[in-house]
Enzyme design. Structure first.
Site, PDB file in Angstrom:
ATOM      1  N   TYR A  97      -7.790 -33.019  25.408  1.00 13.35           N
ATOM      2  CA  TYR A  97      -7.289 -32.469  26.664  1.00 13.35           C
ATOM      3  C   TYR A  97      -8.281 -31.405  27.171  1.00 13.35           C
ATOM      4  O   TYR A  97      -8.784 -30.599  26.389  1.00 13.35           O
ATOM      5  CB  TYR A  97      -5.912 -31.849  26.416  1.00 13.35           C
ATOM      6  N   LYS A 149       5.272 -31.914  29.616  1.00 12.96           N
ATOM      7  CA  LYS A 149       5.166 -33.351  29.829  1.00 12.96           C
ATOM      8  C   LYS A 149       6.483 -34.031  29.433  1.00 12.96           C
ATOM      9  O   LYS A 149       7.486 -33.829  30.084  1.00 12.96           O
ATOM     10  CB  LYS A 149       3.945 -33.885  29.076  1.00 12.96           C
TER      11      LYS A 149
HETATM   12  C1  PLP Z   1      -0.915 -30.881  29.719  1.00 11.82           C
HETATM   13  C2  PLP Z   1      -1.468 -30.978  28.355  1.00 11.82           C
HETATM   14  C3  PLP Z   1      -1.774 -29.839  27.601  1.00 11.82           C
HETATM   15  C4  PLP Z   1      -1.625 -28.440  28.167  1.00 11.82           C
HETATM   16  O1  PLP Z   1      -0.324 -28.151  28.476  1.00 11.82           O
HETATM   17  P1  PLP Z   1       0.102 -27.066  29.606  1.00 11.82           P
HETATM   18  O2  PLP Z   1       1.585 -27.117  29.497  1.00 11.82           O
HETATM   19  O3  PLP Z   1      -0.452 -27.530  30.910  1.00 11.82           O
HETATM   20  O4  PLP Z   1      -0.471 -25.758  29.207  1.00 11.82           O
HETATM   21  C5  PLP Z   1      -2.251 -30.017  26.316  1.00 11.82           C
HETATM   22  N1  PLP Z   1      -2.445 -31.246  25.807  1.00 11.82           N
HETATM   23  C6  PLP Z   1      -2.176 -32.368  26.498  1.00 11.82           C
HETATM   24  C7  PLP Z   1      -2.425 -33.696  25.876  1.00 11.82           C
HETATM   25  C8  PLP Z   1      -1.676 -32.271  27.795  1.00 11.82           C
HETATM   26  O5  PLP Z   1      -1.424 -33.390  28.482  1.00 11.82           O
END
Ligand code: PLP
Length: 383
Positions: A102, A199
């Site tokens: 990420y 997510k």
């Molecule tokens: C979005 C995401 C993050 C970071 O998360 P936030 O809630 O935006 O800080 C980390 N890892 C993955 C795989 C992501 O999709």
């Protein structure tokens, strides 16, 4: 009756829930206090100590869903990632990081670690040899992400866990893309599972949150740092996230089924050059994915054929929204070359396999027939 519900959806709904003893309401009450008594109580509670009633309750649900002993909930996925890594790394230590990560995690290493004297290496590829080649005397942590963003590469979780144990390293995974519905890395030997709860745990594109799950001793160590760095999630949002997680099993199962249908459809279209989805037998790591995932997730990527106009394709979609982020109940799509990977040079993008025609689709819970119809008509428009 056993106190610990075993069925996944039963855990989604009930694990950790607080009882409304006053009014007998059906859902966990919200306790928003930032000030609690300190005399005559078993523990002093304070939101930044991750120990308010709602934070503890939701942490129990997360632990129950991931098969860990304990969990901590953070204000963002990156707060969870940074607290987990920094809790086990100090000046002079080294971490082996998977190459395809990420973007925020990549930036954390590249932009911040040198300030703290922390060394890091990125692997070349996801094989065990690629990880082992970088392990040094001072390596303390091994960090993976599977399936990865945006090309949905797969890393063998069991083998990485074994490798970490053989060298006495702490193993961490970013399990965001799979979610606990499709993959439980702790059962496969991983020490710490990390989520952007923004997510699939949140699932409605309206919450920013993160979580770490692991053994009591590992979580205690992250807590000791976390209470000083101050990255907890507000109790209001904790309460909302608990509500979201009750339907996580239902949502993600439908999203995974939809994604498989759409991946199969895309795979047959002459306008699509390549489809990246671990559920397709043509995916190079399909066999590994099948041994460690229950479903293959709601994320997929595909590359439009050279002659198609990417912008026209995106503008022609009716239901699928071009949008950042992912994992909501509504389908969203983005072009990594213009968004998540837009700051890389064209050559760096090419090296990572990210072409201008690559699109990353986050499949929602709509009827897949409607989504396929939407994609079909947009493919025609883009010619
Ligand atoms: C979005 C995401 C993050 C970071 O998360 P936030 O809630 O935006 O800080 C980390 N890892 C993955 C795989 C992501 O999709």
């Amino acid at each position: 009756m056993s106190k610990k519900p075993n069925g996944f959806n039963t855990r989604c709904v009930h694990s950790g829930e607080l009882q409304d003893t006053q009014f007998k309401g059906a859902v966990s009450p919200l306790f928003p206090s930032s000030s609690y008594a300190y005399e005559g109580v078993e523990k002093v509670r304070y939101p930044r100590y991750f120990n308010t009633p709602n934070q503890e309750a939701l942490a129990k649900k997360m632990a129950a869903l991931e098969g860990g002993e304990q969990a901590l909930i953070f204000g963002s996925g990156m707060a969870a990632v940074s607290n987990a890594l920094l809790a086990f790394l100090q000046a002079g230590d080294h971490v082996v990081l998977q190459q395809s990560l990420y973007g925020g995690t990549y930036n954390l290493a590249v932009e911040e670690f040198s300030k703290y004297g922390i060394q890091y290496s990125f692997t070349h590829g996801n094989s065990i040899e690629a990880f082992e080649a970088h392990i040094k005397e001072n390596t303390k942590v091994i960090y993976i992400e599977t399936p990865s963003n945006p090309l949905l590469t797969i890393t063998d979780i069991r083998k990485i866990s074994e490798l970490a144990r053989r060298y006495g390293l702490v193993s961490m995974i970013d399990n965001t893309f799979a979610s606990p519905v499709n993959q439980n890395p702790i059962d496969l030997g991983i020490d710490i599972s990390i989520h952007s709860a923004t997510k699939y745990m949140g699932g409605h594109s309206d919450i920013l949150a993160g979580a770490v799950i692991g053994s009591a001793s590992h979580i205690e160590r992250i807590f000791q740092l976390g209470k000083n760095l101050g990255g907890n999630l507000s109790d209001y949002t904790v309460w909302l996230l608990e509500r979201s997680m009750k339907t996580m099993g239902l949502r993600v199962r439908v999203q995974s089924e939809n994604a498989l249908e759409i991946a199969r459809f895309l795979d047959e279209q002459p306008e699509v050059k390549q489809v990246f989805y671990p559920g397709l037998p043509s995916h190079p790591d399909h066999a590994i994915a099948a041994t460690q995932m229950r479903g293959f997730g709601g994320m997929l990527s595909f590359e439009l054929a050279q002659e198609l106009d990417v912008d026209r394709f995106l503008k022609s979609l009716r239901w699928i929204k071009p949008s950042m982020s992912l994992a909501g109940v509504e389908s969203t799509i983005l072009a990594p070359a213009k968004t998540s990977h837009g700051l890389l040079t064209p050559q760096a993008r090419r090296e990572q396999g990210i072409s201008d025609g690559l699109l990353r689709l986050s499949v929602g819970i709509e009827e897949y027939e409607d989504l396929i119809e939407d994609i079909s008509q947009a493919l025609v428009q883009a010619k």
